[in-house]
Scaffold this active site. Structure first.
Site, PDB file in Angstrom:
ATOM      1  N   HIS A 188       9.543   3.859  -6.230  1.00 47.97           N
ATOM      2  CA  HIS A 188      10.693   3.202  -6.843  1.00 47.97           C
ATOM      3  C   HIS A 188      11.951   3.792  -6.199  1.00 47.97           C
ATOM      4  O   HIS A 188      12.043   4.993  -5.975  1.00 47.97           O
ATOM      5  CB  HIS A 188      10.709   3.446  -8.348  1.00 47.97           C
ATOM      6  N   ASN A 209      19.075  -0.022  -6.319  1.00 49.79           N
ATOM      7  CA  ASN A 209      17.976   0.087  -7.278  1.00 49.79           C
ATOM      8  C   ASN A 209      17.775  -1.280  -7.925  1.00 49.79           C
ATOM      9  O   ASN A 209      18.654  -1.777  -8.618  1.00 49.79           O
ATOM     10  CB  ASN A 209      18.361   1.164  -8.309  1.00 49.79           C
ATOM     11  N   CYS A 247      11.654   0.272 -14.474  1.00 43.85           N
ATOM     12  CA  CYS A 247      11.472   0.448 -13.022  1.00 43.85           C
ATOM     13  C   CYS A 247      10.016   0.705 -12.642  1.00 43.85           C
ATOM     14  O   CYS A 247       9.651   0.562 -11.475  1.00 43.85           O
ATOM     15  CB  CYS A 247      12.346   1.584 -12.515  1.00 43.85           C
TER      16      CYS A 247
HETATM   17  O1  UT7 Z   1      15.839   3.631 -11.848  1.00 46.89           O
HETATM   18  C1  UT7 Z   1      15.586   4.726 -12.650  1.00 46.89           C
HETATM   19  C2  UT7 Z   1      16.760   5.231 -13.346  1.00 46.89           C
HETATM   20  N1  UT7 Z   1      17.846   5.729 -12.560  1.00 46.89           N
HETATM   21  C3  UT7 Z   1      17.848   6.938 -12.022  1.00 46.89           C
HETATM   22  O2  UT7 Z   1      16.869   7.614 -11.963  1.00 46.89           O
HETATM   23  C4  UT7 Z   1      19.138   7.496 -11.529  1.00 46.89           C
HETATM   24  C5  UT7 Z   1      19.058   8.978 -11.460  1.00 46.89           C
HETATM   25  N2  UT7 Z   1      20.351   9.612 -11.287  1.00 46.89           N
HETATM   26  C6  UT7 Z   1      21.052   9.550 -10.135  1.00 46.89           C
HETATM   27  O3  UT7 Z   1      20.649   8.887  -9.186  1.00 46.89           O
HETATM   28  C7  UT7 Z   1      22.325  10.338 -10.032  1.00 46.89           C
HETATM   29  O4  UT7 Z   1      22.417  11.178 -11.162  1.00 46.89           O
HETATM   30  C8  UT7 Z   1      23.614   9.453  -9.935  1.00 46.89           C
HETATM   31  C9  UT7 Z   1      23.685   8.786  -8.592  1.00 46.89           C
HETATM   32  C10 UT7 Z   1      23.616   8.427 -11.036  1.00 46.89           C
HETATM   33  C11 UT7 Z   1      24.848  10.325 -10.089  1.00 46.89           C
HETATM   34  O5  UT7 Z   1      24.835  11.365  -9.093  1.00 46.89           O
HETATM   35  P1  UT7 Z   1      25.102  12.874  -9.508  1.00 46.89           P
HETATM   36  O6  UT7 Z   1      25.086  13.651  -8.260  1.00 46.89           O
HETATM   37  O7  UT7 Z   1      24.077  13.229 -10.567  1.00 46.89           O
HETATM   38  O8  UT7 Z   1      26.539  12.815 -10.083  1.00 46.89           O
HETATM   39  P2  UT7 Z   1      27.079  13.205 -11.536  1.00 46.89           P
HETATM   40  O9  UT7 Z   1      26.643  12.186 -12.553  1.00 46.89           O
HETATM   41  O10 UT7 Z   1      26.746  14.633 -11.812  1.00 46.89           O
HETATM   42  O11 UT7 Z   1      28.631  13.074 -11.330  1.00 46.89           O
HETATM   43  C12 UT7 Z   1      29.323  13.887 -10.403  1.00 46.89           C
HETATM   44  C13 UT7 Z   1      30.745  13.422 -10.317  1.00 46.89           C
HETATM   45  C14 UT7 Z   1      31.396  13.223 -11.679  1.00 46.89           C
HETATM   46  O12 UT7 Z   1      32.738  13.634 -11.584  1.00 46.89           O
HETATM   47  P3  UT7 Z   1      33.203  15.072 -12.157  1.00 46.89           P
HETATM   48  O13 UT7 Z   1      32.852  15.050 -13.619  1.00 46.89           O
HETATM   49  O14 UT7 Z   1      32.408  16.083 -11.390  1.00 46.89           O
HETATM   50  O15 UT7 Z   1      34.651  15.094 -11.857  1.00 46.89           O
HETATM   51  C15 UT7 Z   1      31.355  11.733 -11.867  1.00 46.89           C
HETATM   52  O16 UT7 Z   1      32.377  11.266 -12.722  1.00 46.89           O
HETATM   53  O17 UT7 Z   1      30.807  12.159  -9.667  1.00 46.89           O
HETATM   54  C16 UT7 Z   1      31.568  11.252 -10.453  1.00 46.89           C
HETATM   55  N3  UT7 Z   1      31.090   9.893 -10.227  1.00 46.89           N
HETATM   56  C17 UT7 Z   1      31.578   9.121  -9.239  1.00 46.89           C
HETATM   57  N4  UT7 Z   1      32.518   9.318  -8.315  1.00 46.89           N
HETATM   58  C18 UT7 Z   1      32.753   8.303  -7.433  1.00 46.89           C
HETATM   59  C19 UT7 Z   1      30.129   9.228 -10.899  1.00 46.89           C
HETATM   60  N5  UT7 Z   1      29.969   8.004 -10.362  1.00 46.89           N
HETATM   61  C20 UT7 Z   1      30.852   7.917  -9.343  1.00 46.89           C
HETATM   62  C21 UT7 Z   1      31.149   6.897  -8.401  1.00 46.89           C
HETATM   63  N6  UT7 Z   1      32.098   7.140  -7.484  1.00 46.89           N
HETATM   64  N7  UT7 Z   1      30.515   5.714  -8.400  1.00 46.89           N
END
Ligand code: UT7
Length: 325
Positions: A252, A282, A113
């Site tokens: 980014h 992204n 990225c």
């Molecule tokens: O381009 C450079 C690289 N990419 C990044 O820098 C991405 C950086 N990370 C992020 O943007 C965020 O961490 C995400 C958007 C990927 C995830 O958001 P988060 O607030 O960190 O969520 P999380 O991974 O802590 O997950 C929270 C909950 C989980 O459920 P439980 O375990 O709390 O029951 C996930 O399973 O959200 C769940 N979850 C979803 N729910 C609905 C994960 N993906 C989804 C989804 N829809 N698509």
């Protein structure tokens, strides 16, 4: 050393739009979750058979036209991508061939990225030293080709697109400072494990879904806020500037929440962060490139403005650059 500036920009986005509602039908997710956690509403998808260079060529043509440079006069082409047409030849060579830019030296950059910022810094070195008179740099991605459409943690995040810029010597303004960094010890946070010499394509690699993006989002999120803030402050310091001097941040676009947290951390009004993640998701190396294009073409960025490019990605790698427009 010559002063180097950005003298033209271009963009290409595939026509097909994938909405959050479309994704609700593919995986267990919701428009509400995607919007609040990421800021993404829609993303574009390349057509079947449309490869990285196909997108790159369109963005490149527009950037050359904008810069009023004929493709036969281009001396350097760098494509930043993690989704090249093939392992080799480089996608830059395919772009050269399509543009008939016969004089150009061509290669790809693998900095995920942050690739567009890496390409910009590399091109700047060549032009500043007088090795080449100009450079065409492109961030182009078909991330849909490496997205696991069964993994809700990642498939809602990515999109396809390309952005390009032409660099050349300028008499005033231009690139004021650059800052790059890498930390390979964190490579496990974001990778595509299959298809390289570590895990060549095999029945096993396919069964294990190794040809798709693997991401530890939560850990990346925290790192992203920290490193994008640090890179912004470092590159501003190198230019003899402070946060208050910045007119636009062209970051980014990984997550709106990352960008808002960064803005807060470096004491910058959130209105100065240019966002297009809501429309395109992204797009890895293409995100910074298309955000720059759109900020310029929508007249947000004006002559004389201080523009801060700031990106990070798989590697992990990061890069920032201050430009007086
Ligand atoms: O381009 C450079 C690289 N990419 C990044 O820098 C991405 C950086 N990370 C992020 O943007 C965020 O961490 C995400 C958007 C990927 C995830 O958001 P988060 O607030 O960190 O969520 P999380 O991974 O802590 O997950 C929270 C909950 C989980 O459920 P439980 O375990 O709390 O029951 C996930 O399973 O959200 C769940 N979850 C979803 N729910 C609905 C994960 N993906 C989804 C989804 N829809 N698509």
């Amino acid at each position: 050393m010559k002063r180097v500036g950005i003298i033209g920009v271009g963009e290409y986005l595939p026509k097909k739009v994938l909405t959050n509602l479309d994704l609700e039908k593919k995986v267990d997710t919701s428009d509400e979750w995607i919007t609040t956690r990421t800021g993404i509403k829609t993303r574009r998808l390349a057509a079947h058979g449309q490869a990285c260079s196909d997108l790159a060529i369109n963005a490149a043509r527009e950037a050359l036209e904008d810069a009023k440079i004929c493709s036969a006069d281009v001396e350097l082409i760098i494509v930043a991508t993690i989704t090249p047409d093939m392992q080799f030849p480089s996608t830059a060579c395919f772009v050269q061939s399509a543009l008939r830019a016969r004089r150009a030296v061509c290669f790809d950059v693998s900095a995920a990225c942050a690739g567009f910022v890496y390409a910009l810094v590399i091109a700047q070195q060549f032009i500043a030293r007088g090795t080449y008179k100009n450079a065409l740099i492109i961030g182009s991605e078909v991330l849909s080709s490496i997205t696991d459409w069964k993994d809700r943690n990642t498939c809602v995040l990515f999109g396809d697109g390309a952005g390009a810029a032409v660099l050349a010597p300028v008499s005033s303004g231009g690139i004021l400072s650059t800052y790059l960094g890498s930390d390979g010890s964190l490579s496990n946070l974001l990778m595509l494990p299959g298809g390289g010499s570590r895990h060549p394509a095999s029945h096993r690699s396919i069964d294990m879904r190794m040809h798709y993006i693997k991401m530890r989002g939560n850990e990346l999120f925290k790192f992203a806020v920290k490193i994008m803030s640090e890179a912004a402050l470092q590159v501003l310091k190198l230019a003899g500037l402070e946060s208050k001097d910045v007119d636009w941040v062209i970051p980014h676009q990984a997550n709106t929440r990352i960008l808002l947290s960064m803005a807060k951390k470096i004491n910058l009004p959130k209105e100065k962060i240019f966002l297009n993640i809501d429309r395109y998701g992204n797009m890895s190396s293409a995100s910074t490139a298309t955000a720059l294009y759109e900020a310029v073409k929508s007249n947000c960025i004006k002559k004389g403005d201080i523009v801060l490019l700031d990106a990070f990605g798989g590697g992990l790698v990061w890069g920032a650059c201050v430009v007086r427009w």
